[in-house]
Design a protein around this motif. Structure first.
Motif, PDB file in Angstrom:
ATOM      1  N   ILE A  21      58.682  63.725  91.671  1.00  0.00           N
ATOM      2  CA  ILE A  21      57.444  63.932  90.925  1.00  0.00           C
ATOM      3  C   ILE A  21      56.247  63.917  91.859  1.00  0.00           C
ATOM      4  O   ILE A  21      55.388  64.778  91.790  1.00  0.00           O
ATOM      5  CB  ILE A  21      57.288  62.854  89.826  1.00  0.00           C
ATOM      6  N   THR A  22      56.189  62.952  92.765  1.00  0.00           N
ATOM      7  CA  THR A  22      55.028  62.855  93.643  1.00  0.00           C
ATOM      8  C   THR A  22      54.971  63.973  94.669  1.00  0.00           C
ATOM      9  O   THR A  22      53.908  64.403  95.048  1.00  0.00           O
ATOM     10  CB  THR A  22      54.988  61.498  94.369  1.00  0.00           C
ATOM     11  N   SER A  23      56.115  64.473  95.128  1.00  0.00           N
ATOM     12  CA  SER A  23      56.082  65.529  96.132  1.00  0.00           C
ATOM     13  C   SER A  23      55.724  66.878  95.536  1.00  0.00           C
ATOM     14  O   SER A  23      55.430  67.812  96.248  1.00  0.00           O
ATOM     15  CB  SER A  23      57.429  65.618  96.850  1.00  0.00           C
ATOM     16  N   ALA A  24      55.759  67.001  94.219  1.00  0.00           N
ATOM     17  CA  ALA A  24      55.469  68.280  93.581  1.00  0.00           C
ATOM     18  C   ALA A  24      53.983  68.486  93.307  1.00  0.00           C
ATOM     19  O   ALA A  24      53.591  69.495  92.768  1.00  0.00           O
ATOM     20  CB  ALA A  24      56.245  68.390  92.274  1.00  0.00           C
ATOM     21  N   GLN A  25      53.140  67.529  93.658  1.00  0.00           N
ATOM     22  CA  GLN A  25      51.715  67.684  93.421  1.00  0.00           C
ATOM     23  C   GLN A  25      51.188  68.913  94.151  1.00  0.00           C
ATOM     24  O   GLN A  25      51.518  69.135  95.300  1.00  0.00           O
ATOM     25  CB  GLN A  25      50.954  66.444  93.875  1.00  0.00           C
ATOM     26  N   GLY A  26      50.369  69.689  93.486  1.00  0.00           N
ATOM     27  CA  GLY A  26      49.805  70.874  94.112  1.00  0.00           C
ATOM     28  C   GLY A  26      50.638  72.116  93.903  1.00  0.00           C
ATOM     29  O   GLY A  26      50.256  73.195  94.326  1.00  0.00           O
ATOM     30  N   LEU A  27      51.775  71.990  93.245  1.00  0.00           N
ATOM     31  CA  LEU A  27      52.621  73.134  92.944  1.00  0.00           C
ATOM     32  C   LEU A  27      52.690  73.313  91.434  1.00  0.00           C
ATOM     33  O   LEU A  27      52.574  72.350  90.693  1.00  0.00           O
ATOM     34  CB  LEU A  27      54.040  72.918  93.484  1.00  0.00           C
ATOM     35  N   PRO A  28      52.913  74.549  90.983  1.00  0.00           N
ATOM     36  CA  PRO A  28      53.062  74.725  89.542  1.00  0.00           C
ATOM     37  C   PRO A  28      54.346  74.057  89.087  1.00  0.00           C
ATOM     38  O   PRO A  28      55.377  74.169  89.740  1.00  0.00           O
ATOM     39  CB  PRO A  28      53.116  76.238  89.364  1.00  0.00           C
ATOM     40  N   GLY A  29      54.278  73.364  88.005  1.00  0.00           N
ATOM     41  CA  GLY A  29      55.463  72.724  87.467  1.00  0.00           C
ATOM     42  C   GLY A  29      56.099  73.611  86.411  1.00  0.00           C
ATOM     43  O   GLY A  29      55.828  74.803  86.318  1.00  0.00           O
ATOM     44  N   LEU A  30      56.915  73.018  85.610  1.00  0.00           N
ATOM     45  CA  LEU A  30      57.546  73.720  84.505  1.00  0.00           C
ATOM     46  C   LEU A  30      56.546  73.797  83.362  1.00  0.00           C
ATOM     47  O   LEU A  30      56.050  72.775  82.903  1.00  0.00           O
ATOM     48  CB  LEU A  30      58.809  72.965  84.070  1.00  0.00           C
ATOM     49  N   THR A  31      56.235  74.998  82.927  1.00  0.00           N
ATOM     50  CA  THR A  31      55.297  75.187  81.834  1.00  0.00           C
ATOM     51  C   THR A  31      56.071  75.612  80.600  1.00  0.00           C
ATOM     52  O   THR A  31      56.686  76.676  80.589  1.00  0.00           O
ATOM     53  CB  THR A  31      54.247  76.265  82.188  1.00  0.00           C
ATOM     54  N   LEU A  32      56.055  74.756  79.571  1.00  0.00           N
ATOM     55  CA  LEU A  32      56.815  75.056  78.369  1.00  0.00           C
ATOM     56  C   LEU A  32      55.998  75.822  77.337  1.00  0.00           C
ATOM     57  O   LEU A  32      56.430  76.833  76.818  1.00  0.00           O
ATOM     58  CB  LEU A  32      57.353  73.757  77.759  1.00  0.00           C
ATOM     59  N   PHE A  33      54.814  75.326  77.016  1.00  0.00           N
ATOM     60  CA  PHE A  33      54.001  75.928  75.975  1.00  0.00           C
ATOM     61  C   PHE A  33      52.644  76.302  76.550  1.00  0.00           C
ATOM     62  O   PHE A  33      51.730  75.506  76.571  1.00  0.00           O
ATOM     63  CB  PHE A  33      53.818  74.947  74.805  1.00  0.00           C
ATOM     64  N   SER A  34      52.501  77.533  77.021  1.00  0.00           N
ATOM     65  CA  SER A  34      51.238  77.909  77.648  1.00  0.00           C
ATOM     66  C   SER A  34      50.571  79.075  76.939  1.00  0.00           C
ATOM     67  O   SER A  34      49.403  79.328  77.135  1.00  0.00           O
ATOM     68  CB  SER A  34      51.481  78.306  79.105  1.00  0.00           C
ATOM     69  N   GLY A  35      51.323  79.810  76.151  1.00  0.00           N
ATOM     70  CA  GLY A  35      50.787  81.022  75.550  1.00  0.00           C
ATOM     71  C   GLY A  35      50.917  82.222  76.474  1.00  0.00           C
ATOM     72  O   GLY A  35      50.623  83.343  76.090  1.00  0.00           O
ATOM     73  N   VAL A  36      51.353  81.991  77.714  1.00  0.00           N
ATOM     74  CA  VAL A  36      51.559  83.069  78.684  1.00  0.00           C
ATOM     75  C   VAL A  36      53.067  83.241  78.850  1.00  0.00           C
ATOM     76  O   VAL A  36      53.766  82.277  79.162  1.00  0.00           O
ATOM     77  CB  VAL A  36      50.908  82.741  80.050  1.00  0.00           C
ATOM     78  N   LYS A  37      53.557  84.452  78.643  1.00  0.00           N
ATOM     79  CA  LYS A  37      54.988  84.705  78.805  1.00  0.00           C
ATOM     80  C   LYS A  37      55.411  84.366  80.229  1.00  0.00           C
ATOM     81  O   LYS A  37      54.648  84.563  81.169  1.00  0.00           O
ATOM     82  CB  LYS A  37      55.302  86.169  78.515  1.00  0.00           C
ATOM     83  N   SER A  38      56.624  83.880  80.374  1.00  0.00           N
ATOM     84  CA  SER A  38      57.095  83.441  81.695  1.00  0.00           C
ATOM     85  C   SER A  38      57.052  84.570  82.725  1.00  0.00           C
ATOM     86  O   SER A  38      56.775  84.332  83.893  1.00  0.00           O
ATOM     87  CB  SER A  38      58.497  82.853  81.603  1.00  0.00           C
ATOM     88  N   LEU A  42      52.190  83.554  87.340  1.00  0.00           N
ATOM     89  CA  LEU A  42      52.204  83.743  88.784  1.00  0.00           C
ATOM     90  C   LEU A  42      52.269  82.396  89.492  1.00  0.00           C
ATOM     91  O   LEU A  42      51.760  81.391  88.985  1.00  0.00           O
ATOM     92  CB  LEU A  42      50.954  84.516  89.220  1.00  0.00           C
ATOM     93  N   SER A  43      52.841  82.395  90.664  1.00  0.00           N
ATOM     94  CA  SER A  43      53.011  81.184  91.460  1.00  0.00           C
ATOM     95  C   SER A  43      51.746  80.880  92.260  1.00  0.00           C
ATOM     96  O   SER A  43      51.022  81.785  92.661  1.00  0.00           O
ATOM     97  CB  SER A  43      54.196  81.381  92.400  1.00  0.00           C
ATOM     98  N   TYR A  44      51.513  79.608  92.504  1.00  0.00           N
ATOM     99  CA  TYR A  44      50.368  79.185  93.321  1.00  0.00           C
ATOM    100  C   TYR A  44      50.716  77.885  94.023  1.00  0.00           C
ATOM    101  O   TYR A  44      51.720  77.246  93.736  1.00  0.00           O
ATOM    102  CB  TYR A  44      49.113  78.999  92.473  1.00  0.00           C
ATOM    103  N   ARG A  45      49.851  77.512  94.940  1.00  0.00           N
ATOM    104  CA  ARG A  45      49.953  76.215  95.616  1.00  0.00           C
ATOM    105  C   ARG A  45      48.544  75.708  95.892  1.00  0.00           C
ATOM    106  O   ARG A  45      47.670  76.478  96.289  1.00  0.00           O
ATOM    107  CB  ARG A  45      50.713  76.351  96.931  1.00  0.00           C
ATOM    108  N   LEU A  46      48.337  74.416  95.662  1.00  0.00           N
ATOM    109  CA  LEU A  46      47.090  73.750  96.035  1.00  0.00           C
ATOM    110  C   LEU A  46      47.424  72.882  97.240  1.00  0.00           C
ATOM    111  O   LEU A  46      48.177  71.918  97.124  1.00  0.00           O
ATOM    112  CB  LEU A  46      46.553  72.907  94.874  1.00  0.00           C
ATOM    113  N   ASP A  47      46.897  73.216  98.402  1.00  0.00           N
ATOM    114  CA  ASP A  47      47.306  72.561  99.645  1.00  0.00           C
ATOM    115  C   ASP A  47      46.923  71.089  99.738  1.00  0.00           C
ATOM    116  O   ASP A  47      47.575  70.331 100.441  1.00  0.00           O
ATOM    117  CB  ASP A  47      46.724  73.297 100.853  1.00  0.00           C
ATOM    118  N   PHE A  48      45.864  70.673  99.053  1.00  0.00           N
ATOM    119  CA  PHE A  48      45.396  69.297  99.211  1.00  0.00           C
ATOM    120  C   PHE A  48      45.489  68.483  97.929  1.00  0.00           C
ATOM    121  O   PHE A  48      44.714  67.556  97.715  1.00  0.00           O
ATOM    122  CB  PHE A  48      43.979  69.291  99.788  1.00  0.00           C
ATOM    123  N   GLY A  49      46.422  68.832  97.062  1.00  0.00           N
ATOM    124  CA  GLY A  49      46.759  67.982  95.930  1.00  0.00           C
ATOM    125  C   GLY A  49      46.082  68.255  94.605  1.00  0.00           C
ATOM    126  O   GLY A  49      46.466  67.687  93.594  1.00  0.00           O
TER     127      GLY A  49
END
Length: 173
Positions: A21-38, A42-49
């Motif tokens: 859980i802690t190492s995944a900070q800054g990365l997109p996680g599993l999104t279940l209910f977003s209103g946006v089809k899977s 799009l993928s992203y990364r936040l380099d500093f958390g």
């Protein structure tokens, strides 16, 4: 004895999950209910958390299969409740697996319209993966989930039509 083994198993499972859980900070996680089809996420990364009020680097990725046409302009539309700040002088466009930097021609930030427009010097060929790197970005003052929509414009479009590519669902803690 059975209770003890169950307690040890549950405790071990919980402790094993903490580093993941802690190492995944800054990365997109599993999104279940977003209103946006899977297929549109799009993928992203936040380099500093991705912490509120902190400076960060957003790496907004677009896979090559999503770019069916060449691109002469990227448009990033973000919600009106996002109060972060972008450094337009620190935005890079990287193309392909070698992450070759393209010299950017111009970046426009319409603060009122909540839109960033990126114009690469040369059109990006269809089918190439792209990373839009927004360095020196100040995260918003409050935590939340922010939907950044990616639109593109292709060379030769007579009507300057922008096409939807997908959405980055960015979480700020």
């Amino acid at each position: 004895m059975r209770r003890l083994l169950s307690a040890v198993a549950v405790t071990g499972f919980l402790l094993a999950g903490v580093p993941a859980i802690t190492s995944a900070q800054g990365l997109p996680g599993l999104t279940l209910f977003s209103g946006v089809k899977s297929e549109n996420q799009l993928s992203y990364r936040l380099d500093f958390g991705g912490q509120t009020r902190d400076w960060d680097r957003y790496r907004l990725r677009i896979p090559g299969k999503k770019l069916k046409m060449a691109v002469e302009k990227f448009v990033i539309a973000y919600p009106d409740y996002y109060d972060g700040e972008f450094d337009t002088g620190e935005i890079e466009i990287k193309v392909g697996s070698k992450t070759t930097k393209l010299a950017k021609d111009e970046v426009k930030w319409d603060k009122q319209g909540k839109v960033l427009e990126l114009y690469p010097k040369e059109a990006i060929p269809a089918g190439k993966s792209v990373e839009l790197q927004l360095s020196n970005t100040r995260n918003p003052d409050f935590p939340g989930t922010f939907y950044f929509n990616c639109l593109i414009q292709s060379p030769g479009d007579k009507t300057a039509l922008t096409r939807y590519v997908g959405t980055w669902i960015i979480s700020i803690n």
